[in-house]
Design an enzyme around this catalytic site. Structure first.
Site, PDB file in Angstrom:
ATOM      1  N   PRO A   2      38.859 -44.666 -58.201  1.00 25.20           N
ATOM      2  CA  PRO A   2      39.606 -43.959 -56.447  1.00 25.20           C
ATOM      3  C   PRO A   2      38.134 -44.857 -55.212  1.00 25.20           C
ATOM      4  O   PRO A   2      37.315 -45.052 -55.312  1.00 25.20           O
ATOM      5  CB  PRO A   2      38.337 -42.524 -56.761  1.00 25.20           C
ATOM      6  CG  PRO A   2      38.279 -42.512 -58.424  1.00 25.20           C
ATOM      7  CD  PRO A   2      38.670 -43.702 -58.532  1.00 25.20           C
ATOM      8  N   GLU A   3      39.097 -44.900 -54.309  1.00 23.93           N
ATOM      9  CA  GLU A   3      38.401 -45.416 -53.214  1.00 23.93           C
ATOM     10  C   GLU A   3      38.486 -44.529 -51.973  1.00 23.93           C
ATOM     11  O   GLU A   3      39.109 -43.529 -52.253  1.00 23.93           O
ATOM     12  CB  GLU A   3      38.865 -47.180 -52.374  1.00 23.93           C
ATOM     13  CG  GLU A   3      39.518 -47.889 -53.699  1.00 23.93           C
ATOM     14  CD  GLU A   3      40.170 -49.385 -53.280  1.00 23.93           C
ATOM     15  OE1 GLU A   3      40.278 -49.644 -52.331  1.00 23.93           O
ATOM     16  OE2 GLU A   3      40.263 -49.609 -54.401  1.00 23.93           O
ATOM     17  N   LYS A  60      32.617 -43.527 -50.380  1.00 24.80           N
ATOM     18  CA  LYS A  60      33.573 -43.089 -51.577  1.00 24.80           C
ATOM     19  C   LYS A  60      32.846 -41.304 -52.278  1.00 24.80           C
ATOM     20  O   LYS A  60      32.798 -41.228 -53.284  1.00 24.80           O
ATOM     21  CB  LYS A  60      33.162 -43.744 -52.552  1.00 24.80           C
ATOM     22  CG  LYS A  60      33.892 -44.527 -52.618  1.00 24.80           C
ATOM     23  CD  LYS A  60      33.715 -45.350 -53.488  1.00 24.80           C
ATOM     24  CE  LYS A  60      35.279 -47.635 -53.183  1.00 24.80           C
ATOM     25  NZ  LYS A  60      34.172 -48.086 -54.214  1.00 24.80           N
ATOM     26  N   ARG A 257      34.473 -58.796 -58.633  1.00 23.64           N
ATOM     27  CA  ARG A 257      35.549 -57.878 -59.081  1.00 23.64           C
ATOM     28  C   ARG A 257      36.997 -59.070 -59.552  1.00 23.64           C
ATOM     29  O   ARG A 257      37.242 -59.970 -58.554  1.00 23.64           O
ATOM     30  CB  ARG A 257      35.671 -57.292 -57.785  1.00 23.64           C
ATOM     31  CG  ARG A 257      34.482 -56.029 -57.557  1.00 23.64           C
ATOM     32  CD  ARG A 257      34.691 -55.133 -58.690  1.00 23.64           C
ATOM     33  NE  ARG A 257      36.213 -54.296 -59.187  1.00 23.64           N
ATOM     34  CZ  ARG A 257      35.862 -53.296 -59.044  1.00 23.64           C
ATOM     35  NH1 ARG A 257      35.515 -53.290 -57.018  1.00 23.64           N
ATOM     36  NH2 ARG A 257      36.792 -52.470 -58.763  1.00 23.64           N
TER      37      ARG A 257
END
Length: 268
Positions: A2-3, A60, A257
């Site tokens: 979730p961003e 977030k 990432r």
């Protein structure tokens, strides 16, 4: 993961369904999502009988005040981070349970707000003093959806890291995740490994505009969409070609990432 767009969607879900409604029951199905030192019984006692105030979001993090307006943040206040796989689900009636439902808040209408999380990497904190909320917020940078172009540029120039690492650093700008960052860098034609402090004012301005455009569109959908013409629309395809120039896209680990970029549009 979730961003910011996902968390804004969860905030709107809570705002539309739970604000001002009494919490009649609390079930902690898995206390592993609660912060260390916060046990299930203490959590349930603090939450049961409360009426949530307007939910807020910073980056977030979702803040759900349960107290009254006499405190700055409506303490006690739930501080929720959705980690890699978490989310809020609103269930009406007698909806079937899910094996990843960790906390269930039952409301007077019989509906439930469920915190659902497969991997349990972060979870739920409870702030009982305004200072605890301030401590969290002070550790974060400005919200990515609200930061001005001038502050955005100043904060990035103050880092010595590559631009992707800087954008993912929540203490620099709060709310961006892997998908939003790759999409914004691709739109701004910026290589993810370029040093932040080496970007020109023009380049930083273009990156700020690209980030804002990505966030506005994504917030409307509650996620970063896999849309035609977006990098995110093809990043997971076997044969990945740039939606803008058709060059074969690169894929490698950057800032820890998985990163996708166009070697033609985003030269190093």
């Amino acid at each position: 993961m979730p961003e910011l767009p996902d968390v804004e969607g969860f905030r709107r879900l809570v705002a539309a369904n739970a604000t001002g409604r009494r919490i009649d029951s609390v079930v902690v199905a898995d206390s592993g999502v609660l912060e260390p030192g916060l046990d299930a019984d203490r959590f349930a006692r603090a939450v049961r009988g409360r009426r949530p105030g307007p939910a807020l979001r910073h980056g977030k993090w979702l803040l759900l005040p349960l107290g009254d307006s006499s405190s700055a943040h409506g303490v006690p206040c739930l501080l929720v981070h959705f980690g890699m796989t978490g989310g809020f689900v609103w269930c009406t009636g007698h909806a079937d349970g899910h094996r990843h439902d960790r906390i269930l808040l039952g409301f007077e209408s019989g509906s439930e707000l469920r915190y659902r999380d497969m991997r349990k990497l972060t979870g739920v904190r409870m702030a009982e003093a305004d200072s605890e909320v301030d401590e969290l917020l002070n550790a974060l940078g400005p919200d990515a959806a609200e930061v001005s172009a001038a502050e955005f540029a100043a904060r990035l120039r103050g880092t010595g890291s590559g631009i992707k690492a800087a954008l993912l650093d929540q203490s620099v700008v709060a709310g961006l995740g892997n998908l939003c960052v790759d999409e914004a860098l691709w739109r701004a034609r910026t290589h993810p490994r370029r040093k932040s402090r080496e970007l020109t004012a023009t380049e930083l301005g273009e990156l700020h505009r690209a980030m804002g455009s990505v966030l506005r569109s994504s917030v409307r959908e509650g996620r970063v969409p896999e849309r035609r013409g977006w990098l995110n629309g093809i990043r997971n395809e076997r044969s990945r070609r740039c939606p803008r120039c058709s060059a074969v896209l690169c894929r490698a680990a950057t800032a820890g990432r998985t990163t996708v970029w166009c070697p033609s549009c985003q030269p190093e």
